[in-house]
Design a protein around this motif. Structure first.
Motif, PDB file in Angstrom:
ATOM      1  N   SER A   1      27.338  -2.270 -41.784  1.00  0.00           N
ATOM      2  CA  SER A   1      27.545  -1.413 -40.603  1.00  0.00           C
ATOM      3  C   SER A   1      27.076   0.027 -40.793  1.00  0.00           C
ATOM      4  O   SER A   1      26.862   0.739 -39.825  1.00  0.00           O
ATOM      5  CB  SER A   1      29.028  -1.417 -40.211  1.00  0.00           C
ATOM      6  OG  SER A   1      29.780  -0.811 -41.257  1.00  0.00           O
TER       7      SER A   1
ATOM      8  N   LYS B   1      27.269 -11.490 -43.157  1.00  0.00           N
ATOM      9  CA  LYS B   1      26.892 -10.097 -42.878  1.00  0.00           C
ATOM     10  C   LYS B   1      25.401  -9.870 -43.119  1.00  0.00           C
ATOM     11  O   LYS B   1      24.927  -8.727 -43.111  1.00  0.00           O
ATOM     12  CB  LYS B   1      27.685  -9.137 -43.789  1.00  0.00           C
ATOM     13  CG  LYS B   1      29.173  -9.165 -43.554  1.00  0.00           C
ATOM     14  CD  LYS B   1      29.503  -8.303 -42.354  1.00  0.00           C
ATOM     15  CE  LYS B   1      30.891  -8.558 -41.832  1.00  0.00           C
ATOM     16  NZ  LYS B   1      31.098  -8.069 -40.476  1.00  0.00           N
TER      17      LYS B   1
ATOM     18  N   ARG C   1      34.898  -7.515 -49.718  1.00  0.00           N
ATOM     19  CA  ARG C   1      34.765  -7.684 -48.267  1.00  0.00           C
ATOM     20  C   ARG C   1      34.592  -6.323 -47.585  1.00  0.00           C
ATOM     21  O   ARG C   1      33.774  -6.171 -46.683  1.00  0.00           O
ATOM     22  CB  ARG C   1      35.991  -8.402 -47.691  1.00  0.00           C
ATOM     23  CG  ARG C   1      36.017  -9.879 -48.034  1.00  0.00           C
ATOM     24  CD  ARG C   1      37.323 -10.504 -47.572  1.00  0.00           C
ATOM     25  NE  ARG C   1      37.312 -10.780 -46.138  1.00  0.00           N
ATOM     26  CZ  ARG C   1      37.027 -11.973 -45.619  1.00  0.00           C
ATOM     27  NH1 ARG C   1      36.713 -12.980 -46.397  1.00  0.00           N
ATOM     28  NH2 ARG C   1      37.051 -12.158 -44.316  1.00  0.00           N
TER      29      ARG C   1
ATOM     30  N   GLU D   1      31.232  -5.184 -45.533  1.00  0.00           N
ATOM     31  CA  GLU D   1      31.282  -4.748 -44.149  1.00  0.00           C
ATOM     32  C   GLU D   1      30.542  -3.412 -43.965  1.00  0.00           C
ATOM     33  O   GLU D   1      29.757  -3.244 -43.034  1.00  0.00           O
ATOM     34  CB  GLU D   1      32.740  -4.600 -43.743  1.00  0.00           C
ATOM     35  CG  GLU D   1      32.947  -4.829 -42.283  1.00  0.00           C
ATOM     36  CD  GLU D   1      34.420  -4.957 -41.978  1.00  0.00           C
ATOM     37  OE1 GLU D   1      35.089  -5.768 -42.654  1.00  0.00           O
ATOM     38  OE2 GLU D   1      34.879  -4.212 -41.088  1.00  0.00           O
TER      39      GLU D   1
END
Ligand code: GAL
Length: 434
Positions: free
Chosen positions: A83, A132, A75, A79
């Motif tokens: 990002s 995502k 996870r 992320e």
């Protein structure tokens, strides 16, 4: 004097046209594709992240909560991929390697994730990864056990393919440990490919089939390409310069065999990118990035995106180098020359452009100059009758307009690489160049 020069120039041009014709004929002739695995995937080499080289089989979440193979780790990486510019640069597949499983199948014979380390199971992780805008890869093994000793897929190919599809998995790395025979290995890789296809879900199929056949048997690459989207040929990568050199040496020694078979839908896989870790100097990291682009290799990073230097990040996200790796023509490059501890590699690109990598393999002394005559590049056509040259690595700089008969003198750091892009100099490119 004047007429002689004009005549020579026109003869040179004519020779150029003949070479251009031969080259085009060759390119059209050996475009693979019709005989690739027909799942429409990996039209350019797969890009993403794979846990093995950096995190291995760390299952001790008590002692090592931040680096153990767990839902939490994936996870966090997902992320960051979304990002920190990784996804935008093209790194799309977040891939789990060995050691995600519980030691036993469930009561219905299905694989299951270790319940402590993956409390939400793979389904929940896949949903998160998809939210995502990324894709999820998983790992299994064609034999009786995975290399680290978890349940193998032998006898369960259909069940496992269905399970992965139900979970929403988008890529399967299928390892080759614990096979009883070469027949078991080959049948297993084929059967899993067909089982994945039958699920109706788009799942990239990453094989290690040729690696486990060698050195005793000669891989039939035409057949392997019909079943796999990429395939490992050589031993596992380590975080070391020696390992990079071994992979490059194996690849160039076998290039006649393995290069013609690579193309949209099916790629030779020299293993993960280890840029951003501990073992490679800056110049060696540049070499890995440049050569993995030349080799049309899947770009699967194995590093810790939570702790990575800005330099390694910029190198891995370099859009010009990635564009070479992802070139739509999909032709793998090759080693053109080795002399005096230099190597020159080149790769044909779309629109008659070429990528050229020059490596200085001398591990003593400082930067050394290499002089290359442009007639020798791109099968005589890289810069014919002239071209614009851009240096992409170690730093980007425009080297300007060059004629076919000229040569280029380049300084290369020890164990480093200079990567160039050669383009035909037409009016538009000339305008953009300045
Ligand atoms: C090796 C494989 C590695 C990694 C490891 C996991 O055989 O080549 O890339 O997957 O098994 O145990």
């Amino acid at each position: 004097m004047m007429t002689a020069t004009v005549k020579l120039a026109s003869r040179v041009r004519r020779l150029g046209y003949v070479l251009a014709f031969c080259f085009l004929a060759q390119v059209l002739w050996d475009v693979p594709g019709t005989w690739a695995l027909n799942n429409g995937l990996a039209r350019t080499p797969t890009m993403g992240w794979l846990h093995w080289e950096r995190f291995m089989c760390n299952v001790d979440c008590q002692e090592d909560p931040d680096s153990c193979i767990s839902e939490k780790l994936f996870r966090q990486i997902a992320e960051l991929m979304a990002s920190d510019g990784w996804k935008d640069a093209g790194y799309e597949y977040l891939c789990i390697d060995d050691c995600w499983m519980a030691p036993k199948r469930d009561s219905q014979g299905r694989l299951q994730a270790d319940p402590k380390r993956f409390p939400g199971g793979i389904r929940r992780l896949a949903d998160y990864v998809h939210s995502k805008g990324l894709k999820l890869g998983i790992y299994a093994d064609v034999g009786n056990k995975t290399c680290a000793g978890f349940p193998g897929s032998f006898g369960y190919y259909d069940i496992d393919a269905k399970t992965f599809a139900e979970w929403g998995v988008d890529l399967l790395k299928f390892d080759g440990c614990y096979c009883d025979s070469i027949k078991h290995l080959a049948d297993g890789y084929k059967r899993m490919s067909l089982a994945l296809n039958r699920t109706g879900r788009s799942i990239v199929y990453s094989c290690e089939w040729p690696l486990y056949m060698q050195p005793l048997f000669k891989p039939n690459y035409t057949e392997i390409r019909e079943y796999c989207n990429h395939w490992r040929n050589f031993a596992d990568i380590y975080d070391s310069w020696q390992s990079i050199k071994n992979i490059l040496d194996w690849t160039s020694s076998n290039q006649e065999k393995i290069i013609p078979v690579a193309g949209p839908g099916g790629w030779n896989d020299p293993d993960m990118l280890v840029i951003g870790n501990f073992g490679l100097s800056w110049n060696q990291q540049v070499t890995q990035m440049a050569l993995w682009a030349i080799m049309a290799a899947p770009l699967l990073m194995s590093n810790d995106l939570r702790h990575i230097s800005p330099e390694a990040k910029a190198l891995l996200q370099d859009k010009d180098v990635i564009a070479i790796n992802q070139d739509p023509l999909g032709k793998q490059g090759y080693r053109l020359r080795k002399d005096n501890n230099f190597e020159v590699w080149e790769r044909p690109l779309l629109n008659l452009a070429w990528a050229v990598a020059m490596v200085n393999l001398q591990e003593i002394g400082g930067p050394r100059a290499y002089t290359i005559s442009l007639t020798s590049l791109g099968q005589g056509l890289g810069c014919n009758p002239d071209c614009l040259i851009t240096q992409l690595l170690p730093v980007k700089r425009k080297l300007g307009f060059h004629e076919w008969t000229s040569s280029l003198k380049i300084q290369i750091n020890p164990t480093g690489t200079v990567l160039l892009r050669l383009e035909k100099a037409n009016l538009t490119s000339l305008k953009n160049f300045h």
